[in-house]
Design an enzyme around this catalytic site. Structure first.
Site, PDB file in Angstrom:
ATOM      1  N   VAL A 172       0.867  -1.167   0.000  1.00  0.00           N
ATOM      2  CA  VAL A 172       0.000   0.000   0.000  1.00  0.00           C
ATOM      3  C   VAL A 172       0.907   1.221   0.000  1.00  0.00           C
ATOM      4  CG1 VAL A 172      -2.012  -1.058   1.097  1.00  0.00           C
ATOM      5  CG2 VAL A 172      -0.220  -0.050   2.516  1.00  0.00           C
ATOM      6  N   SER A 173       0.345   2.365  -0.395  1.00  0.00           N
ATOM      7  CA  SER A 173       1.170   3.555  -0.578  1.00  0.00           C
ATOM      8  C   SER A 173       1.423   4.352   0.692  1.00  0.00           C
ATOM      9  CB  SER A 173       0.535   4.483  -1.609  1.00  0.00           C
ATOM     10  OG  SER A 173       0.442   3.817  -2.844  1.00  0.00           O
ATOM     11  N   THR A 174       0.476   4.336   1.622  1.00  0.00           N
ATOM     12  CA  THR A 174       0.629   5.170   2.805  1.00  0.00           C
ATOM     13  C   THR A 174       0.488   4.350   4.080  1.00  0.00           C
ATOM     14  OG1 THR A 174      -1.721   5.740   2.858  1.00  0.00           O
ATOM     15  CG2 THR A 174      -0.274   7.205   1.601  1.00  0.00           C
TER      16      THR A 174
ATOM     17  N   GLN B  15      -2.991   3.122   5.361  1.00  0.00           N
ATOM     18  CA  GLN B  15      -3.744   2.123   4.604  1.00  0.00           C
ATOM     19  C   GLN B  15      -3.501   0.738   5.197  1.00  0.00           C
ATOM     20  OE1 GLN B  15      -2.152   3.208   0.687  1.00  0.00           O
ATOM     21  NE2 GLN B  15      -4.232   3.736   0.067  1.00  0.00           N
TER      22      GLN B  15
END
Length: 182
Positions: A8-10, A13
């Site tokens: 996931v990017s952040t 998340q």
């Protein structure tokens, strides 16, 4: 053997849905990380998996965009998998690089993932431009106390000493001092 990769990017998340899908797909080992997919930098879990895979192994992801957001990165990953004799599968997309159709579909999805990233970046830049025109967007606040840098310089301290004291980079000190001389 099947190895799962979740991303996931952040940090806010959640990886649990991807991890569950990878376990259901038969992955015995799952590596996960919270890192942007727009670049391969800082993706140590993916690097570990790519180093570890052996001939006959399969790297499993839920979707291709979890693996790469650019055609170049996707091609590099695929080249490494081919060199090792490993394959790629996606649980939510009909990708299985052990077949010709799977390879073709993978290439198409890679193009769309990069396209989506570029569109997102364009929308972001349009939003920033609009906010600047409206006087709403000011950018990030200055993190360097310019007056403090000048004061310390006036006390005879050098750039390295100033940088250490203010916990900033030497280049930032030099930038402030060069603006002063202009």
């Amino acid at each position: 053997m099947k190895y799962g990769y979740a991303r996931v990017s952040t940090t806010d998340q959640d990886l649990s849905i991807q991890a569950g899908a990878l376990k259901a797909a038969g992955c015995e080992i799952i590596r996960a990380e919270k890192q942007s997919g727009t670049t391969m930098e800082k993706r140590s879990e993916l690097a570990t998996l790519l180093d570890f895979l052996r001939a006959g192994d399969t790297l499993v992801v839920t979707r291709i965009d979890r693996l790469a957001r650019s055609v170049g990165d996707l091609q590099m990953i695929m080249r490494r998998l081919r060199e090792k004799g490993a394959h790629l599968q996606a649980t939510e997309q009909p990708i299985d690089t052990s077949t010709a159709a799977g390879k073709a579909f993978l290439d198409m999805l890679g193009v769309f993932a990069e396209f989506e990233t570029n569109l997102r970046r364009e929308r972001q830049m349009e939003g920033i431009a609009k906010a600047k025109d409206a006087g709403v967007y000011q950018g990030r606040k200055a993190s360097i106390d310019v007056e403090r840098v000048r004061t310390l310089r006036g006390e005879g301290k050098g750039a390295t000493e100033i940088a250490k004291e203010l916990k900033i980079g030497r280049a930032s000190v030099y930038r402030v001092l060069s603006e002063e001389s202009v």
